[in-house]
Motif scaffolding. Sequence first.
Motif: not given
Length: 615
Positions: A320-343
């Motif tokens: 199963d592929l979740p729709i997203g990841v934790s904003g505190a986690g590793a993928d968010a750390w790696a791609w923080q410039d691609v993720l939206a903040a505050g939503v």
Amino acid sequence: MTATQADAWGLQQDWVDADDRPQRVADETIKRLREVIGRPPEDLDERRPVVTRPGRRLGLGPVTVVCEDGTERQVGDVLPEDFPLGYHRVQVGGRDRLLVVSPGRCAVPTEQRWGWTVQLYGARSRRSWGIGDLGDLRTLREWTERLGGGFLLVNPLHAVAPTLPQETSPYLPATRRFRNPVYLRVEDVPGFDPALLSGHEADLAALRSGGPVDRDGAWALKRRVLRAVFEARSGADEDEQRWRAEVGGPLEEWGAWCALADEHGPDSRAWPDDVRGPDAPGVAAYVAAHRADVDFHVWLQWLVDRQLRDAAGDLTVLQDLPIGVSGAGADAWAWQDVLAAGVSVGAPPDLLNSSGQDWGSPPLVPWRLQLAEYAPFIQSVRSTISGAGGLRIDHVMGLFRLWWVPEGEGPTEGAYVRYPAEDLLDIVALESHRAGAVVVGEDLGTVEPGVREALAERGILSYKVLWFEDEDPADWPPQAMAAVTTHDLPTVAGLWSGTDVDEQLATTDMAEEDVRSGRKDLLARLARGGLDEDAGPDEAVASAYAQLAAAPSLLLSVALEDAVSEERRPNVPGTVERDNWCIPLPVPLEDLVEDPRPARLVEMFADGARGSVPE
């Protein structure tokens, strides 16, 4: 711009809800989300990847393509029919761009199959350490094969932070690229010595004593023993070294994030500035100084990869592929410039939840995802699909549009943001083709016109659920996975007995009228099987799956909870006052595989679940 089109930011101010009623997003919400998204660059169309198929017009003029194998090919305005599939590079107008060549269609089995839906953490044996593990998955696979089943669908196995407390929801991982080592069968790890458990007998006994799944206790003991095995080993063998080189940079990045999380905590947004991103100035020095810690987390991924492949064997295991990841986690750390903040992403009110939902994951900004050459999406799909032969995409409508909920607002105050669906779907088809993996799109809730047609064109199976459908299962489409229920919906026994309603009323703020009305609707669907009012739970389960057995759908899914008449569902959306994602099956696997109820239940699929399915 028509009423349902998106603006330059991808925002859709006017939309139609699950009850076919037109809705309009407040101007203030639109303004706020535009600020979060940022205006896409004017030259986006000249910089984003080119995603196409053989035989299609490129619209680039004659160009030189550097194929992923290093060879060069000169192509005209139309891509040749024999052009190799894959991820290539092309020079256009002085820009180097990614060229994705997709077959446009996923791998689709030709025969109907039945299989189990499994919450692996809850499928415990007497050997496992209080949580279902990959050794238990192997047991389930062998049992399924003996019964004539053709697949298993498991909950997301993605990794969370290595710290305590452990995240309980499989749908809020730290990464969608790597898997959770809490699922390791420790005794099967090369180098394990039973003497390592000396002094931990009481801990192990407590984990095996029953009750809700204790992820914290299981991970604390497993990590302690695994670290001892790691420190006693002589080093990586050739296979491990080769695998590590193949996975490459993302794996090293994951190991670094885990080591940093061990020292600074699981929320990378609160880390010191010099390690707050993979390219931050202090990360390389930290890795060099903590090489063993990084290697330990990398080694755990090697173990999980090998145990999963062994557990799956030749059976299709849909992950199963979740729709997203934790904003505190590793993928968010790696791609923080691609993720939206505050939503965060969620869903407007629908049949699943009349209050709407907020899933807590930050969304990818569509135009930034394109400029990142779809890397976050490609890596997530490829990693999830690997090693087991199948993929279920949670909330597949998110490839078309996602419901963004501004921080501090409720789910009803969100808005839809559109995504480059044609590109994303063709990428899924390419990864499916390469892995020979069947793909299911979970299309429940608010589904806009055209979505299911686009999925069908690419061989992505729809998801038909008895609790959602007004049509008789015999009239469901062949190109689908058919099920009675899902992890977010009542089990048959819980619905029939009424205990599911009691639990919803006790643990959520849903209106009693809505909850009881919902049960009435589901009971009406169940009654189509001719169920007597005084029937017991096992009879109710048999009635529901007798209806399902009539479906011509390619995949027929049987929930393990239903197979043993469990009344509690894995998750009740909208509550934290419950042991969501921690509920075990009521019997250990050793008893489950000998229980006559599951075997009797799947006998009704024996005649029909091997025939060919029409296109």
